[in-house]
Design a protein around this motif. Sequence first.
Motif, mmCIF file in Angstrom:
data_model
loop_
_atom_site.group_PDB
_atom_site.id
_atom_site.type_symbol
_atom_site.label_atom_id
_atom_site.label_comp_id
_atom_site.label_asym_id
_atom_site.label_seq_id
_atom_site.Cartn_x
_atom_site.Cartn_y
_atom_site.Cartn_z
ATOM 1 N N ASN A 43 0.863 -1.187 0.000
ATOM 2 C CA ASN A 43 0.000 0.000 0.000
ATOM 3 C C ASN A 43 0.904 1.243 0.000
ATOM 4 O O ASN A 43 1.592 1.513 0.982
ATOM 5 C CB ASN A 43 -0.893 -0.062 1.248
ATOM 6 C CG ASN A 43 -2.037 0.912 1.193
ATOM 7 O OD1 ASN A 43 -2.154 1.697 0.243
ATOM 8 N ND2 ASN A 43 -2.883 0.886 2.206
ATOM 9 N N THR A 44 0.912 1.970 -1.091
ATOM 10 C CA THR A 44 1.924 3.006 -1.303
ATOM 11 C C THR A 44 1.483 4.420 -0.898
ATOM 12 O O THR A 44 0.293 4.717 -0.828
ATOM 13 C CB THR A 44 2.297 3.072 -2.795
ATOM 14 O OG1 THR A 44 1.117 3.445 -3.530
ATOM 15 C CG2 THR A 44 2.815 1.757 -3.304
ATOM 16 N N CYS A 45 2.470 5.274 -0.696
ATOM 17 C CA CYS A 45 2.262 6.689 -0.374
ATOM 18 C C CYS A 45 3.065 7.509 -1.375
ATOM 19 O O CYS A 45 4.120 7.076 -1.826
ATOM 20 C CB CYS A 45 2.760 6.958 1.036
ATOM 21 S SG CYS A 45 2.924 8.710 1.448
ATOM 22 N N SER A 46 2.582 8.711 -1.669
ATOM 23 C CA SER A 46 3.251 9.509 -2.687
ATOM 24 C C SER A 46 3.496 10.936 -2.228
ATOM 25 O O SER A 46 3.770 11.824 -3.027
ATOM 26 C CB SER A 46 2.368 9.519 -3.939
ATOM 27 O OG SER A 46 3.120 9.870 -5.051
ATOM 28 N N VAL A 47 3.430 11.156 -0.915
ATOM 29 C CA VAL A 47 3.384 12.533 -0.443
ATOM 30 C C VAL A 47 4.685 13.306 -0.688
ATOM 31 O O VAL A 47 4.658 14.498 -0.953
ATOM 32 C CB VAL A 47 2.901 12.596 1.029
ATOM 33 C CG1 VAL A 47 3.987 12.185 2.006
ATOM 34 C CG2 VAL A 47 2.361 13.966 1.363
ATOM 35 N N ARG A 48 5.804 12.596 -0.597
ATOM 36 C CA ARG A 48 7.091 13.230 -0.909
ATOM 37 C C ARG A 48 7.916 12.280 -1.759
ATOM 38 O O ARG A 48 7.649 11.083 -1.778
ATOM 39 C CB ARG A 48 7.851 13.561 0.391
ATOM 40 C CG ARG A 48 7.290 14.771 1.126
ATOM 41 C CD ARG A 48 7.867 14.899 2.506
ATOM 42 N NE ARG A 48 7.480 13.785 3.360
ATOM 43 C CZ ARG A 48 6.353 13.713 4.044
ATOM 44 N NH1 ARG A 48 5.489 14.703 4.007
ATOM 45 N NH2 ARG A 48 6.051 12.663 4.774
ATOM 46 N N GLY A 58 -2.835 2.030 -3.199
ATOM 47 C CA GLY A 58 -2.492 3.247 -2.461
ATOM 48 C C GLY A 58 -2.300 4.454 -3.368
ATOM 49 O O GLY A 58 -2.550 4.418 -4.569
ATOM 50 N N CYS A 59 -1.795 5.511 -2.758
ATOM 51 C CA CYS A 59 -1.780 6.822 -3.421
ATOM 52 C C CYS A 59 -0.931 6.881 -4.690
ATOM 53 O O CYS A 59 -1.258 7.594 -5.619
ATOM 54 C CB CYS A 59 -1.354 7.881 -2.424
ATOM 55 S SG CYS A 59 -2.665 8.220 -1.232
ATOM 56 N N MET A 60 0.173 6.120 -4.731
ATOM 57 C CA MET A 60 0.986 6.160 -5.955
ATOM 58 C C MET A 60 0.210 5.580 -7.135
ATOM 59 O O MET A 60 0.400 5.982 -8.280
ATOM 60 C CB MET A 60 2.285 5.375 -5.770
ATOM 61 C CG MET A 60 3.314 6.130 -4.958
ATOM 62 S SD MET A 60 4.800 5.165 -4.722
ATOM 63 C CE MET A 60 5.568 5.331 -6.313
#
Length: 444
Positions: free
Chosen positions: A48-53, A83-85
């Motif tokens: 589950n990915t994040c893309s905030v930075r 997730g976000c990516m």
Amino acid sequence: MNIEKKYHIITFGCQMNENDSEKIAGILTKKGYTYAEDSKDADVLVINTCSVRGNADDRFFGNLGQFKAVKQKKEGMIIAVCGCMMQQEIHINDVQKRYPFVDIIFGTHNVHQFGEFLDRKLEGNKKRVVEVISDGPIAEDVPMKREFDYKAYVTIMNGCDNFCTYCIVPYTRGREKSRPASKIIQEIRELADNGCKEVMLLGQNVNSYGKRGEITEPCSFAELLDRVSEIEGIERIRFMTSHPKDLTDDVIEAIARNEKVMNSVHLPLQSGSSRVLKLMNRKYDKEKYLQTVEKLRERIPDISITTDIIVGFPTETEEDFAQTLDVVEKVRFDSAFTFIYSPRHGTKAASMEGAVDDAVVKVRFEKLMDLLHAKMLEQSVEKYEGKTVEVLVDGHSQKDENMLCGKTRGGKLVNFHGEAPMGTLVNVKITKPTTFHLLGEVAE
Ligand code: SAH
Ligand code: SF4
Ligand code: F3S
């Protein structure tokens, strides 16, 4: 023979993602899967990915490659990325091209459908499943397997309409939408019936809960806090994040009047310079931020205020940065997350001129940390020296297995000696306040 199937989930990013992972775990548990400690033993692996930075993206791609070999060793293993990516075409294409061993790609608006996507693969569908939509309603009644019994995340709203110019979240989570209060209350009642003591209400901007009018039963965030407070068994209510532009008097009053609502607010400053705040599209200036803090402290004197700060936003000058330091000096945050500005593809700031030199940013960042830490220590000593505080027992201290740990009402970490069952509230006498945590012992 019925061989037990296992799953493993790797979660990057914020509490929203953690809560989504609890939903994915819920769906898999309902299908009969059990949790595998090690990703190598999983029949289904979800990332589950994040893309905030930028460093969030890098961490994911740095991690993904190794799973090719893992999958080769485990017959039938299914790898899903979400997730976000995966809400951004550029990353979806990248995964499709460079990582052919990924079986399922799905977005943040499709989490509740993960079970169907998995079935499609299990039925022998050779093609990779890719299911991403740009926006969608919040799905209700998704099963959830939560990490703890005594504390829980409860998403009250999703998405964001604020479009801060540096931020990717409005693109990855879609438009702001609130869940019906009745659904939230029902979820928290069930949690309380199962022994939950503390809930964390989640949203990108909880203060604008209910404002969009898509829910048929009007309820403001302040009213929601009142209603959650009435639920028997729940002893602590936390929430995040509060956007300073929307932290209205009625919310401050709701925090003040409800004993169960913790005296702690996460109020991201981002910058102390009104000029930079304008470029960031934050819709408040330095003065308004300081006034909000003053109001909070007037009404709730022991309130703990934490924040997020970005250093090196395009065109940030020494004078702008001095304004950030000035706010830190004046507010004396209880704790802060500090970030170096990271351009995000597709956001407005990514095409702004005036990038700040890396070496300059580094110096500013260190200066900021030094000041923040000095102020955190001041707050810690003033608030906690010699005091006895209420702590929710959360586990063993990371530093010393013989000590327990937990958080105060203000959200400060306490490591303490003594005995107390997990998930209970105990009084702890503070013996030593430090910058990042408190040391103490269970009070007689
Ligand atoms: N919804 C929350 C924050 C979500 S992101 C809010 O509005 O406060 C968490 C934090 O990451 C932000 O508060 C911001 O400080 C930081 N952040 C977001 N985008 C960033 C970027 N492009 N570069 C550096 N920091 C960023
Ligand atoms: Fe991003 Fe701003 Fe929305 Fe927070 S309020 S999620 S920082 S756009
Ligand atoms: Fe990251 Fe998405 Fe949260 S970008 S910070 S996981 S909303």
